[in-house]
Design a protein around this motif. Structure first.
Motif, PDB file in Angstrom:
ATOM      1  N   MET A   1       1.219  -1.192  -0.025  1.00  0.00           N
ATOM      2  CA  MET A   1       0.292  -0.339   0.350  1.00  0.00           C
ATOM      3  C   MET A   1       0.634   1.477   0.039  1.00  0.00           C
ATOM      4  N   GLU A   2       1.731   1.060   0.605  1.00  0.00           N
ATOM      5  CA  GLU A   2       2.560   2.810   0.673  1.00  0.00           C
ATOM      6  C   GLU A   2       3.605   2.548  -0.614  1.00  0.00           C
ATOM      7  N   ILE A   3       3.746   1.799  -1.069  1.00  0.00           N
ATOM      8  CA  ILE A   3       4.694   1.568  -1.867  1.00  0.00           C
ATOM      9  C   ILE A   3       3.788   2.126  -2.849  1.00  0.00           C
ATOM     10  N   GLN A   4       2.725   1.385  -3.107  1.00  0.00           N
ATOM     11  CA  GLN A   4       1.957   1.944  -4.269  1.00  0.00           C
ATOM     12  C   GLN A   4       1.307   3.752  -4.185  1.00  0.00           C
ATOM     13  N   GLY A   5       0.795   4.495  -3.012  1.00  0.00           N
ATOM     14  CA  GLY A   5       0.962   5.792  -2.793  1.00  0.00           C
ATOM     15  C   GLY A   5       2.287   6.635  -2.521  1.00  0.00           C
ATOM     16  N   VAL A   6       3.429   6.255  -2.421  1.00  0.00           N
ATOM     17  CA  VAL A   6       4.659   7.376  -2.694  1.00  0.00           C
ATOM     18  C   VAL A   6       4.351   7.489  -4.337  1.00  0.00           C
ATOM     19  N   THR A   7       4.495   6.107  -5.307  1.00  0.00           N
ATOM     20  CA  THR A   7       4.228   5.670  -7.255  1.00  0.00           C
ATOM     21  C   THR A   7       3.246   6.660  -7.609  1.00  0.00           C
ATOM     22  N   LYS A   8       2.417   6.848  -7.013  1.00  0.00           N
ATOM     23  CA  LYS A   8       1.694   7.819  -6.523  1.00  0.00           C
ATOM     24  C   LYS A   8       1.578   9.068  -6.773  1.00  0.00           C
ATOM     25  N   ILE A   9       1.622   9.405  -5.367  1.00  0.00           N
ATOM     26  CA  ILE A   9       2.603  10.599  -5.168  1.00  0.00           C
ATOM     27  C   ILE A   9       3.406  10.738  -6.512  1.00  0.00           C
ATOM     28  N   PHE A  10       4.497  10.750  -6.436  1.00  0.00           N
ATOM     29  CA  PHE A  10       5.631  11.310  -7.035  1.00  0.00           C
ATOM     30  C   PHE A  10       4.853  11.741  -8.373  1.00  0.00           C
ATOM     31  N   GLN A  11       3.865  10.907  -9.635  1.00  0.00           N
ATOM     32  CA  GLN A  11       4.186  10.443 -10.629  1.00  0.00           C
ATOM     33  C   GLN A  11       2.807  11.609 -10.622  1.00  0.00           C
ATOM     34  N   GLN A  12       1.561  11.829  -9.260  1.00  0.00           N
ATOM     35  CA  GLN A  12       1.007  12.980  -9.882  1.00  0.00           C
ATOM     36  C   GLN A  12       2.163  14.369  -9.973  1.00  0.00           C
ATOM     37  N   SER A  13       3.208  14.411  -8.863  1.00  0.00           N
ATOM     38  CA  SER A  13       3.876  15.419  -9.044  1.00  0.00           C
ATOM     39  C   SER A  13       4.150  16.298 -10.083  1.00  0.00           C
ATOM     40  N   LEU A  14       4.734  15.781 -11.120  1.00  0.00           N
ATOM     41  CA  LEU A  14       4.774  15.719 -12.536  1.00  0.00           C
ATOM     42  C   LEU A  14       3.688  16.670 -13.398  1.00  0.00           C
ATOM     43  N   SER A  15       2.514  15.194 -13.138  1.00  0.00           N
ATOM     44  CA  SER A  15       1.165  15.567 -14.088  1.00  0.00           C
ATOM     45  C   SER A  15       0.210  17.031 -13.744  1.00  0.00           C
ATOM     46  N   LEU A  16       0.252  17.376 -12.195  1.00  0.00           N
ATOM     47  CA  LEU A  16      -0.696  17.826 -11.956  1.00  0.00           C
ATOM     48  C   LEU A  16       0.216  19.033 -11.975  1.00  0.00           C
ATOM     49  N   HIS A  17       1.490  19.005 -10.707  1.00  0.00           N
ATOM     50  CA  HIS A  17       2.371  20.208 -10.516  1.00  0.00           C
ATOM     51  C   HIS A  17       3.698  20.597 -11.454  1.00  0.00           C
ATOM     52  N   ASN A  18       3.559  19.489 -12.191  1.00  0.00           N
ATOM     53  CA  ASN A  18       4.785  20.080 -12.701  1.00  0.00           C
ATOM     54  C   ASN A  18       6.188  20.432 -11.742  1.00  0.00           C
ATOM     55  N   ALA A  19       5.941  19.359 -10.652  1.00  0.00           N
ATOM     56  CA  ALA A  19       7.229  19.698  -9.818  1.00  0.00           C
ATOM     57  C   ALA A  19       7.711  18.389  -9.578  1.00  0.00           C
ATOM     58  N   ARG A  20       8.607  18.228  -9.224  1.00  0.00           N
ATOM     59  CA  ARG A  20       9.751  16.960  -8.341  1.00  0.00           C
ATOM     60  C   ARG A  20       9.528  17.123  -6.660  1.00  0.00           C
ATOM     61  N   TYR A  21       9.847  16.003  -6.721  1.00  0.00           N
ATOM     62  CA  TYR A  21      10.187  15.667  -5.045  1.00  0.00           C
ATOM     63  C   TYR A  21      12.352  15.895  -5.436  1.00  0.00           C
ATOM     64  N   ILE A  22      12.590  16.688  -4.404  1.00  0.00           N
ATOM     65  CA  ILE A  22      13.983  15.754  -4.341  1.00  0.00           C
ATOM     66  C   ILE A  22      14.300  15.165  -2.904  1.00  0.00           C
ATOM     67  N   THR A  23      13.253  15.420  -2.002  1.00  0.00           N
ATOM     68  CA  THR A  23      13.613  14.446  -0.649  1.00  0.00           C
ATOM     69  C   THR A  23      12.618  13.405  -0.394  1.00  0.00           C
ATOM     70  N   TYR A  24      12.437  12.260   0.161  1.00  0.00           N
ATOM     71  CA  TYR A  24      11.963  11.736   1.169  1.00  0.00           C
ATOM     72  C   TYR A  24      12.490  11.433   2.398  1.00  0.00           C
ATOM     73  N   LEU A  25      11.314  11.850   2.986  1.00  0.00           N
ATOM     74  CA  LEU A  25      11.695  11.330   4.475  1.00  0.00           C
ATOM     75  C   LEU A  25      10.364   9.707   4.643  1.00  0.00           C
ATOM     76  N   GLY A  26      11.493   9.436   5.398  1.00  0.00           N
ATOM     77  CA  GLY A  26      10.880   7.622   5.608  1.00  0.00           C
ATOM     78  C   GLY A  26      11.138   7.389   6.825  1.00  0.00           C
ATOM     79  N   ASP A  27      10.085   6.103   7.573  1.00  0.00           N
ATOM     80  CA  ASP A  27      10.215   5.986   8.740  1.00  0.00           C
ATOM     81  C   ASP A  27      10.902   4.838   8.609  1.00  0.00           C
ATOM     82  N   GLY A  28      12.695   4.839   8.565  1.00  0.00           N
ATOM     83  CA  GLY A  28      13.155   3.576   8.477  1.00  0.00           C
ATOM     84  C   GLY A  28      12.911   2.005   7.429  1.00  0.00           C
TER      85      GLY A  28
END
Length: 168
Positions: A1-28
């Motif tokens: 579930m988390e993997i799909q969520g991250v992938t979707k968020i990263f993909q939408q950042s390009l298509s919706l906002h033309n932006a890229r995430y450069i850092t990922y804050l993880g929980d270990g």
């Protein structure tokens, strides 16, 4: 579930906002970050950096210490004492270690070498005895968390004041 969520968020950042995430804050848990990295959503031109949540790092350390304490609960150690007795690895001491560990990381987040030294200072400080003091890495000064270094600074300050009184 988390993997799909991250992938979707990263993909939408390009298509919706033309932006890229450069850092990922993880929980270990690096599964989501590793999956995102393999998919190279942004291509190899924009690699992401993974940041660890200090709270989760502290929690992992406490969890591992509690597991060690449970494993060695009644086992007699080489000094003839149990690990989980008074003045040993108690719940209160684990909480203190977690707190100091988190502080060492927070205070030195921009310098890995200083962070490493601060973490070793905690370890060596806890191993220290009256017969074998190990406070070499502990912070110096009267605002130090190390009682030994704090007392040392206090004595030095008292000596300096005494010298000044003699000179006056």
């Amino acid at each position: 579930m988390e993997i799909q969520g991250v992938t979707k968020i990263f993909q939408q950042s390009l298509s919706l906002h033309n932006a890229r995430y450069i850092t990922y804050l993880g929980d270990g848990d690096c599964k989501a970050f590793d999956a995102e990295k393999k998919k190279t959503i942004y291509g190899n031109v924009y690699p992401n950096e993974k940041l660890e949540c200090i709270g989760h790092v502290m929690k992992c350390m406490g969890t591992r210490l509690r597991q060690l304490k449970a494993q060695l609960n009644r086992k007699i150690l080489s000094d003839g004492k149990c690990l989980s007795r008074k003045n040993r690895l108690t719940e209160h001491e684990i909480d203190n270690l977690q707190s100091h560990y988190g502080s060492a990381i927070r205070r030195n987040h921009s310098n890995v070498q200083n962070m490493r030294q601060a973490i070793w200072a905690i370890f060596l400080h806890k191993l220290s005895t009256d017969e074998y003091a190990q406070h070499g890495f502990c912070p110096v000064g009267d605002d130090s968390w190390c009682g030994f270094k704090k007392a040392e600074a206090s004595v030095s300050l008292t000596n300096i004041k005494a010298v000044f009184r003699l000179l006056l």
